[in-house]
Write a protein that holds these residues in place. Sequence first.
Motif, short mmCIF file in Angstrom:
data_model
loop_
_atom_site.label_atom_id
_atom_site.label_comp_id
_atom_site.label_asym_id
_atom_site.label_seq_id
_atom_site.Cartn_x
_atom_site.Cartn_y
_atom_site.Cartn_z
N ASN A 278 0.80 -1.23 0.00
CA ASN A 278 0.00 0.00 0.00
C ASN A 278 0.83 1.28 0.00
OD1 ASN A 278 -2.38 -1.47 0.01
ND2 ASN A 278 -2.44 -1.60 2.25
N THR A 279 2.00 1.25 0.59
CA THR A 279 2.82 2.45 0.69
C THR A 279 4.25 2.17 0.26
OG1 THR A 279 3.49 2.01 2.98
CG2 THR A 279 1.44 3.25 2.66
N ARG A 280 4.97 3.26 -0.03
CA ARG A 280 6.37 3.11 -0.41
C ARG A 280 7.19 2.57 0.74
NH1 ARG A 280 9.71 2.09 -4.56
NH2 ARG A 280 11.78 2.15 -3.66
N SER A 281 6.91 3.03 1.95
CA SER A 281 7.65 2.53 3.11
C SER A 281 7.36 1.05 3.33
CB SER A 281 7.30 3.33 4.36
OG SER A 281 5.91 3.22 4.66
#
Length: 451
Positions: A278-281
């Motif tokens: 869901n996120t880059r991190s």
Amino acid sequence: MIAITSTLVCGITLWIAYMNKARCAGGTFEESGRSAIFDVIKDSHVCYSDIQYLWLGRGINEHVFPYITGGITPDGQLTGGAVEYPVLSGLLMWIGGIGSHNDADFLFHSALLLAPFALLTAYLLARMAGPAALLWAAGPPLILYAFHNWELPVVATAVAAFYVMTVLTRYSLRDRAIAAAVFLAIGFCFKLYPGIFLPPLLIYVLVGEHPLREKRFDVRGALMVAATAIGTVVAINLPFALAGYDGWRASITFQQLRQADITTNSIWYWGLGPLFANTRSGYDTFQDMVSVASPTLIVASFALACWLGWKKYQLSGIYPWIGVSGAMLCGFLLFHKVHSPQYTLWLIPFLVLLEVPWGLIVAYLMADACVGIGVFRYFYALGAGRNADFEQNIVQIGVWGRAALLAIFFLLFIGARARSHGRLGVPGAVGLDLGSVSADRHIAPPARTAA
């Protein structure tokens, strides 16, 4: 007779395999020598090959000798004459590019270079396992992957090592093992995986191959085999490393930097990846986890395979080094962050040499086809902006079906008997040499017959 038949059948299969890939080549060429049709139909027609794709981007179209120049950027882009494969594969790529003016020429010349290795593999497998060798010579994987990448030479070297150990029994174990180590080391310099077969071979040499004789560990023999393998690898790599260290080192760095993404067909991407997508991190966390978990589990699977082989040795008096090698390969394929479709060619010789149920083999070939064909149809659907749910489900069936069967083969290979058709003139003799028969068959040492 079966060896000749298998070789001839393999030749026909290779022709079909080439014609399949050649559908993506030819016609109108761009200024770079790329076939204009390649990017249009490579996924929809499932005729993509790394061979044709890498005509550009690795200096092949410019006939640059590999490794001597070039390097790799911090973001993993190869430059100059650097390629992502070990030195002998890079050398083959360069040779295939000699006299090539476009990607169609390069595909054709590469096919001519690679085909003899497939034919040799078919012949050697038939000498060892009889009609079962047709699984290699006429199987779907050879059609799909013979000219997908540069796998055929490395498979041939691994099979040659098995052949030396199991058929050329007029020579001493130590001499055969030293020769096998040379083949495995050469294979390592094509595509690293034959190197993982060295530890089981060393254990086999250490404990000996005759169950009824007094056991004396041959430490010196094992060390000689190890030294031969290491020396061969150094002798092949050292000239490239000295002539262009950055270009030579780039192939290693490239593989270290490669991530588990949509192109890798691994359980990591399809299993663990969606939890962090869901996120880059979250994506970075996923890649960090894989970079630790993947090698850890691979090493653990290697240790487990060797230990199970040792338990088998304690029961039967023979260390099943080929079965253990096959199990280690299964562990590698299962847990590595990259599982390219053409890696199936690495596994086929073990399915030929070792007695595992044919139903499981057919199931694996079906799962493999779901990946080897389905993934390109999946890419095509995504590129065309279509709903790709069906294609994605096919790929996942292949990925998880293949993973489950690899886990099964891991356990079966270690205890499997050899597929013997009486090559040595004594029932079970080939199986005895492979170190994979049960203790009640250890009646006498293997017959010493000429190859």
